[in-house]
Design a protein around this motif. Structure first.
Motif, mmCIF file in Angstrom:
data_model
loop_
_atom_site.group_PDB
_atom_site.id
_atom_site.type_symbol
_atom_site.label_atom_id
_atom_site.label_comp_id
_atom_site.label_asym_id
_atom_site.label_seq_id
_atom_site.Cartn_x
_atom_site.Cartn_y
_atom_site.Cartn_z
ATOM 1 N N ARG A 109 0.835 -1.201 -0.151
ATOM 2 C CA ARG A 109 0.072 0.116 0.090
ATOM 3 C C ARG A 109 0.796 1.409 0.075
ATOM 4 O O ARG A 109 1.949 1.384 0.810
ATOM 5 N N HIS A 142 -7.872 -0.410 -5.714
ATOM 6 C CA HIS A 142 -7.727 -1.301 -4.400
ATOM 7 C C HIS A 142 -8.557 -2.345 -4.913
ATOM 8 O O HIS A 142 -9.792 -2.743 -4.540
ATOM 9 N N ARG A 182 -9.989 5.440 -4.686
ATOM 10 C CA ARG A 182 -9.439 4.191 -5.469
ATOM 11 C C ARG A 182 -10.534 3.125 -5.149
ATOM 12 O O ARG A 182 -10.635 2.072 -5.913
ATOM 13 N N VAL A 183 -11.259 2.990 -4.089
ATOM 14 C CA VAL A 183 -12.270 2.043 -3.837
ATOM 15 C C VAL A 183 -13.341 2.198 -5.145
ATOM 16 O O VAL A 183 -13.728 1.262 -5.561
ATOM 17 N N ARG A 253 -15.875 7.793 2.167
ATOM 18 C CA ARG A 253 -15.183 8.731 3.054
ATOM 19 C C ARG A 253 -14.819 10.005 2.039
ATOM 20 O O ARG A 253 -14.259 9.720 1.031
ATOM 21 N N GLN A 255 -11.867 12.076 1.170
ATOM 22 C CA GLN A 255 -10.503 11.735 1.456
ATOM 23 C C GLN A 255 -9.553 12.834 1.449
ATOM 24 O O GLN A 255 -8.971 13.405 0.556
ATOM 25 N N PRO A 293 -16.747 1.067 2.722
ATOM 26 C CA PRO A 293 -15.415 0.430 2.862
ATOM 27 C C PRO A 293 -14.593 0.692 3.994
ATOM 28 O O PRO A 293 -13.702 -0.117 4.581
ATOM 29 N N GLY A 294 -15.086 1.665 4.955
ATOM 30 C CA GLY A 294 -14.554 2.124 5.788
ATOM 31 C C GLY A 294 -13.313 2.608 5.733
ATOM 32 O O GLY A 294 -12.331 2.349 4.844
ATOM 33 N N PRO A 295 -12.534 3.579 6.656
ATOM 34 C CA PRO A 295 -13.117 3.893 7.829
ATOM 35 C C PRO A 295 -14.311 4.866 7.635
ATOM 36 O O PRO A 295 -14.250 5.819 6.640
HETATM 37 N N1 ASP Z 1 -10.013 1.981 3.423
HETATM 38 C C1 ASP Z 1 -10.408 2.449 1.935
HETATM 39 C C2 ASP Z 1 -9.132 2.751 1.349
HETATM 40 O O1 ASP Z 1 -7.991 2.323 1.676
HETATM 41 C C3 ASP Z 1 -11.136 3.706 2.090
HETATM 42 C C4 ASP Z 1 -10.900 4.839 2.626
HETATM 43 O O2 ASP Z 1 -9.624 4.862 3.184
HETATM 44 O O3 ASP Z 1 -11.826 5.698 2.782
HETATM 45 O O4 ASP Z 1 -8.934 3.437 0.296
#
Ligand code: ASP
Length: 343
Positions: A109, A142, A182-183, A253, A255, A293-295
């Motif tokens: 990542r 992702h 990316r989700v 979320r 970002q 997808p969280g958080p």
């Molecule tokens: N956990 C997800 C990501 O890594 C979504 C996010 O961070 O909002 O992209």
């Protein structure tokens, strides 16, 4: 199973329908074994898997670790703050260090787009067998999230025979900060593959009009799309309007860590328009599934009432499904690396 051919998993752009099916069917098998509380499977005993997370993570990192352990692999975790990065070592040299220790898979990542791709290319050019699994690069890709969301929605709509074609012509509403997500990008690839139509909903600053052409514009390494009959993307600026026709909704979320300029008048005005609440959900005449997808940031993109009391809120299912999906990915990569092994 024998038709799996990807040495690296970096994006879902190059996944055929068959690839998606192989992953979710295998994940489903692992899921049923996990639910019988069967002990760890011996499949990857003796292999070393390493996670290199240059950016924070709760769900993805831990579920990859758990997935590796469930398959009896040895697992190493790299922590940037206590590593030689602070002494000037590059990501690439860090990756090569873990290859020299015998890692068969590096789970990477990074906050910048394409770092996992560059590392994979470099390892290939050195003739190394190590696979790279992208666990999220910048706002680009992702794959494991796109796959676990495909699995979660397929299970929801087709619980008895797990057929992703059930998504054909379903309308999946993705709300919020698509620009930095990316989700969203990975979900667009995985869900449109089976004919789901995607509606992206949010303000222009977070979803520029060009996103409508996302599936047909040029992507990573100009890969040719292996799927000819994808669903379509449309853009909506009104959650009240678009929720009425949705069959499922994915909230995202904001970002903020990736926003270079101020793209919102205020978080409050954003939430007034785009926070998913029970009142907005009630505009839809079906009890549609809600994913995230969280958080999560409660009351910004999703209300506590939905998270805590809405029966079709699938956030916990997504987390649970993340483990067998990641077991499937590690297992499949190891069939390329090490040859076929019995489950
Ligand atoms: N956990 C997800 C990501 O890594 C979504 C996010 O961070 O909002 O992209």
């Amino acid at each position: 199973m024998n038709s799996w051919h990807h040495k690296h998993i970096l994006t879902l752009e190059n996944f055929s329908k068959e690839d998606f099916k192989i992953v979710i069917e295998l994940a489903h098998k692992f899921n049923s074994l996990n639910s019988f509380e069967i002990e760890n499977l011996p499949s990857l005993k003796g292999s070393l898997i390493t996670s290199l997370f240059f950016e924070p993570s709760t769900r993805t990192k831990n579920s990859f670790e758990l997935a590796a352990k469930r398959l009896s692999a040895d697992f190493l975790s790299f922590h940037p703050s206590s590593s030689s990065l602070s002494k000037g070592e590059t990501c690439l040299d860090t990756a090569r260090t873990y290859c020299s220790m015998g890692s068969s898979i590096l789970i990477i990542r990074h906050s910048l787009n394409n770092i996992p791709f560059e590392i994979a290319k470099n390892l290939d050019s050195l003739g190394l067998k190590t696979s790279v699994l992208n666990a999220g690069d910048g706002f680009h890709s992702h794959p494991s999230q796109g796959l676990l969301d495909l699995y979660t929605l397929t299970k929801f709509f087709s619980p008895t025979n797990l057929d992703p074609n059930i998504l054909l012509k379903k309308t999946i509403l993705i709300i919020g900060d698509i620009l930095h997500s990316r989700v969203a990008r990975s979900n667009i690839w995985s869900l449109s593959a089976f004919g789901a139509n995607i509606v992206l909903c949010g303000p222009k600053t977070l979803i520029p009009d060009e996103f409508a052409n996302f599936l047909s514009s040029k992507h990573q390494d100009e890969i040719e799309d292996p799927i000819r009959d994808r669903g379509k993307i449309t853009i909506s600026r009104s959650l009240e309007q678009s929720i009425k026709n949705a069959d499922a909704v994915i909230t995202l979320r904001l970002q903020k860590e990736r926003m270079k300029t101020n793209l919102l008048n205020s978080v409050k005005s954003y939430s007034d328009d785009y926070c998913l609440t029970t009142q907005k959900l009630d505009l839809c005449d079906k009890e549609i599934p809600v994913l995230h997808p969280g958080p999560i940031n409660r009351e910004v993109e999703i209300s506590s009432q939905i998270v805590d009391s809405y029966s079709n809120c699938l956030i916990n299912d997504q987390v649970a499904n993340g483990v067998p999906v990641r077991m499937a990915l590690l297992y499949l990569l190891s069939t390329v690396n090490l040859g076929f092994r019995a489950i």
